[in-house]
Design a protein around this motif. Sequence first.
Motif, short mmCIF file in Angstrom:
data_model
loop_
_atom_site.label_atom_id
_atom_site.label_comp_id
_atom_site.label_asym_id
_atom_site.label_seq_id
_atom_site.Cartn_x
_atom_site.Cartn_y
_atom_site.Cartn_z
N LEU A 93 0.77 -1.21 -0.05
CA LEU A 93 -0.04 0.19 0.00
C LEU A 93 0.87 1.27 -0.01
O LEU A 93 0.37 2.32 -0.16
CB LEU A 93 -1.04 0.21 1.21
CG LEU A 93 -2.08 -0.85 1.32
CD1 LEU A 93 -2.90 -0.75 2.64
CD2 LEU A 93 -3.06 -1.01 0.17
N THR A 94 2.19 1.18 0.07
CA THR A 94 3.14 2.21 0.16
C THR A 94 3.09 2.90 -1.00
O THR A 94 3.82 2.46 -2.19
CB THR A 94 4.39 1.91 0.94
OG1 THR A 94 4.20 1.07 1.92
CG2 THR A 94 5.16 3.12 1.37
N GLY A 103 -7.97 11.34 0.07
CA GLY A 103 -7.60 11.39 -1.13
C GLY A 103 -6.41 10.73 -1.66
O GLY A 103 -6.29 10.72 -2.94
N GLY A 104 -5.65 10.08 -0.91
CA GLY A 104 -4.42 9.30 -1.19
C GLY A 104 -3.64 8.71 -0.07
O GLY A 104 -4.13 8.38 0.73
N LEU A 150 -9.86 1.58 1.91
CA LEU A 150 -8.86 2.03 0.86
C LEU A 150 -9.10 1.48 -0.45
O LEU A 150 -8.44 1.76 -1.53
CB LEU A 150 -7.48 1.77 1.40
CG LEU A 150 -7.07 2.33 2.53
CD1 LEU A 150 -5.68 2.20 2.80
CD2 LEU A 150 -7.17 4.11 2.56
N LEU A 151 -9.91 0.23 -0.63
CA LEU A 151 -10.37 -0.37 -1.84
C LEU A 151 -10.61 0.71 -2.85
O LEU A 151 -9.81 0.31 -4.12
CB LEU A 151 -11.23 -1.61 -1.72
CG LEU A 151 -11.11 -2.85 -1.28
CD1 LEU A 151 -12.40 -3.80 -1.16
CD2 LEU A 151 -9.93 -3.37 -1.99
N PRO A 152 -11.26 1.42 -2.85
CA PRO A 152 -11.52 2.30 -4.20
C PRO A 152 -10.32 3.01 -4.54
O PRO A 152 -10.20 3.43 -5.86
CB PRO A 152 -12.78 3.56 -3.52
CG PRO A 152 -13.52 2.64 -2.55
CD PRO A 152 -12.20 1.85 -1.73
N LEU A 153 -9.41 3.22 -3.58
CA LEU A 153 -8.16 4.09 -4.03
C LEU A 153 -7.22 3.15 -4.61
O LEU A 153 -6.50 3.48 -5.68
CB LEU A 153 -7.42 4.61 -2.73
CG LEU A 153 -8.05 5.90 -2.14
CD1 LEU A 153 -7.17 6.27 -0.91
CD2 LEU A 153 -7.96 7.09 -3.13
N MET A 209 -17.65 7.10 -2.51
CA MET A 209 -17.01 7.60 -1.40
C MET A 209 -17.28 9.23 -1.16
O MET A 209 -17.57 9.65 -0.16
CB MET A 209 -15.60 7.42 -1.51
CG MET A 209 -15.16 6.19 -1.54
SD MET A 209 -13.34 5.62 -1.18
CE MET A 209 -12.76 6.31 0.32
N GLY A 210 -17.23 9.94 -2.43
CA GLY A 210 -17.76 11.12 -2.50
C GLY A 210 -18.98 11.56 -2.21
O GLY A 210 -19.29 12.31 -1.46
#
Length: 332
Positions: free
Chosen positions: A54-55, A90-91, A267-270, A279-280
């Motif tokens: 994930l990094t 966002g990230g 975090l799956l959508p990212l 999410m939005g």
Amino acid sequence: MKAMVINEFGSAHCFQEHSLEEPSLLPGQVKIHVKASSVNPIDIKIRSGLVPALTPDFPAILHGDVAGTIVEVSPDVKRFKKGDEVFALGGGVKGHGGALAEYMVIDERLAARKPEGLSMEEAAALPVVSLTAWEALMERGNIKKGDKILIHGAAGGVGHIAVQLAKKQGAHVTTTVSDKHKADIALKLGADEVVYYKEEKVKDYVERVTGGKGFHLVFDTVGKETLDHSFQAAAAKGTVISTNTRSTHDLSLLHGKGLTLHVVFLLLPLISDEGREKMGENLSKIAGLVEQDRVKPMLHQSVYGFSEVKEAHQLLEKGKHIGKISLLNDLK
């Protein structure tokens, strides 16, 4: 731009201030002048090297929670314009720069307008914890009026939002706490019952609160032994929802009661690009509840600067804080 980065995995001491190029916009993105962020357990895990997949690439800019002002939009962006104040998850993960910088570019689908009446540091404390609680209770759990639910850790980041969302739906909320101070917080947030988990056994509080029937839904953000306790506390054909399942468990009780287990991995959508619009949209709903004074973030008494991110991480690791740990951008 200036940013706080890590060049290797390690302790909180590995954060360093660096000068980097401002990120460029891609289609569908907005550029945010970052005003604030906050610390979440996933930030600790990424920094420590516990989830290397994930990094972000080194030098890595961490932290997903962001609040700030849009300074530039891609030509195809329709929902936002320059000058809009927004907040988002966002990230801060692979492929996405994080919030510990002067500027951050994010997919417009992930953002929502900042709730009116909240400061930037309050808004930045909300995305991860409120989206997690929303997905768990409103989408996976589909809680409704009269449901008896158990939330582990009301004074925690996700927990304190979960209690408020559950009460908004009319549920009867029981929460576990470690001491009277946290019990007072839970009751102030709206909890109907508190359990001192160090003093009262699961079977005893299940009997006391539910007459031995168990809870319709149990929400666990702690994991390990607490997940086992969640299986014990749930009613037959009940639901257990967890955000922390990186451990080994005996599932015979899950089978014996016919329980449903949901795992929330926000975090799956990212990572996958699927579900970003949701999410939005959910953040916009949460912003509406904040403006109606039905949900309010709870901040730790000390707000740190980005240059003090080391101290903020150390505080979270000690587990002695109450509420979310927010950071204001002091990079100049």
